[in-house]
Design a protein around this motif. Structure first.
Motif, short mmCIF file in Angstrom:
data_model
loop_
_atom_site.label_atom_id
_atom_site.label_comp_id
_atom_site.label_asym_id
_atom_site.label_seq_id
_atom_site.Cartn_x
_atom_site.Cartn_y
_atom_site.Cartn_z
N GLU A 184 10.54 10.26 1.22
CA GLU A 184 9.26 10.40 1.01
C GLU A 184 8.39 9.33 0.85
O GLU A 184 8.97 8.32 0.01
CB GLU A 184 9.03 11.21 -0.39
N THR A 185 7.16 9.37 1.48
CA THR A 185 6.35 8.04 1.29
C THR A 185 4.90 8.10 0.61
O THR A 185 4.39 9.25 0.99
CB THR A 185 5.84 7.51 3.00
N THR A 186 4.72 7.40 -0.27
CA THR A 186 3.54 7.70 -1.06
C THR A 186 2.65 6.63 -0.76
O THR A 186 2.92 5.42 -1.12
CB THR A 186 4.04 7.83 -2.65
N TRP A 187 1.48 6.77 -0.39
CA TRP A 187 0.37 6.05 0.19
C TRP A 187 -0.58 5.82 -0.99
O TRP A 187 -1.21 6.52 -1.70
CB TRP A 187 -0.44 6.62 1.46
N GLN A 188 -0.70 4.51 -1.11
CA GLN A 188 -1.98 4.06 -2.08
C GLN A 188 -3.32 3.88 -1.36
O GLN A 188 -3.41 3.64 -0.24
CB GLN A 188 -1.85 2.59 -2.69
N TYR A 231 0.75 -1.17 -0.05
CA TYR A 231 -0.06 0.04 -0.10
C TYR A 231 0.79 1.28 -0.17
O TYR A 231 0.34 2.56 0.03
CB TYR A 231 -0.92 -0.06 1.04
N PHE A 232 2.23 1.09 0.13
CA PHE A 232 3.06 2.36 0.00
C PHE A 232 4.15 2.15 -0.90
O PHE A 232 4.76 1.01 -0.98
CB PHE A 232 3.16 3.05 1.21
N LYS A 233 4.89 3.25 -1.13
CA LYS A 233 6.26 3.28 -1.96
C LYS A 233 7.01 4.45 -1.21
O LYS A 233 6.49 5.48 -1.00
CB LYS A 233 5.98 3.62 -3.38
N THR A 234 8.36 4.18 -0.74
CA THR A 234 9.33 4.85 -0.34
C THR A 234 10.46 5.17 -1.38
O THR A 234 10.83 4.40 -1.72
CB THR A 234 9.65 4.32 1.04
N THR A 235 10.75 6.47 -1.36
CA THR A 235 11.81 6.87 -2.18
C THR A 235 12.51 7.78 -1.55
O THR A 235 12.30 8.74 -0.43
CB THR A 235 11.16 7.74 -3.52
N GLN A 236 14.16 7.91 -1.87
CA GLN A 236 14.95 8.73 -1.23
C GLN A 236 14.87 10.12 -1.68
O GLN A 236 15.09 10.25 -3.00
CB GLN A 236 16.33 7.94 -1.15
N LYS A 237 14.96 11.07 -1.11
CA LYS A 237 15.21 12.65 -1.49
C LYS A 237 16.58 12.86 -1.56
O LYS A 237 17.48 12.25 -1.34
CB LYS A 237 14.53 13.56 -0.43
N GLU A 238 16.87 14.03 -2.33
CA GLU A 238 18.14 14.53 -2.24
C GLU A 238 18.51 15.04 -1.08
O GLU A 238 17.88 15.58 -0.35
CB GLU A 238 18.08 15.70 -3.66
#
Length: 53
Positions: free
Chosen positions: A35-39, A18-25
């Motif tokens: 940053e966590t993007t929730w579905q 249900y979510f995706k985590t990406t690293q910021k600069e």
């Protein structure tokens, strides 16, 4: 003694059901955020007024 490195290693994108985590600069202080993007868990349906008996 050796100094700490000023750069952080690139972390791969994390993905769950249900979510995706990406690293910021990194910012000017060297802080690296994530940053966590929730579905959505469920669908939202427009409410309809029931018929009168």
């Amino acid at each position: 003694m050796s100094e700490q490195k000023n750069t952080r290693p690139k972390v791969p994108e994390g993905e769950a059901s249900y979510f995706k985590t990406t690293q910021k600069e990194a910012n000017e202080k060297g802080f690296v955020g994530y940053e966590t993007t929730w579905q959505p868990f469920q669908k939202e349906v427009e409410y309809k007024t029931p018929k009168q008996p």
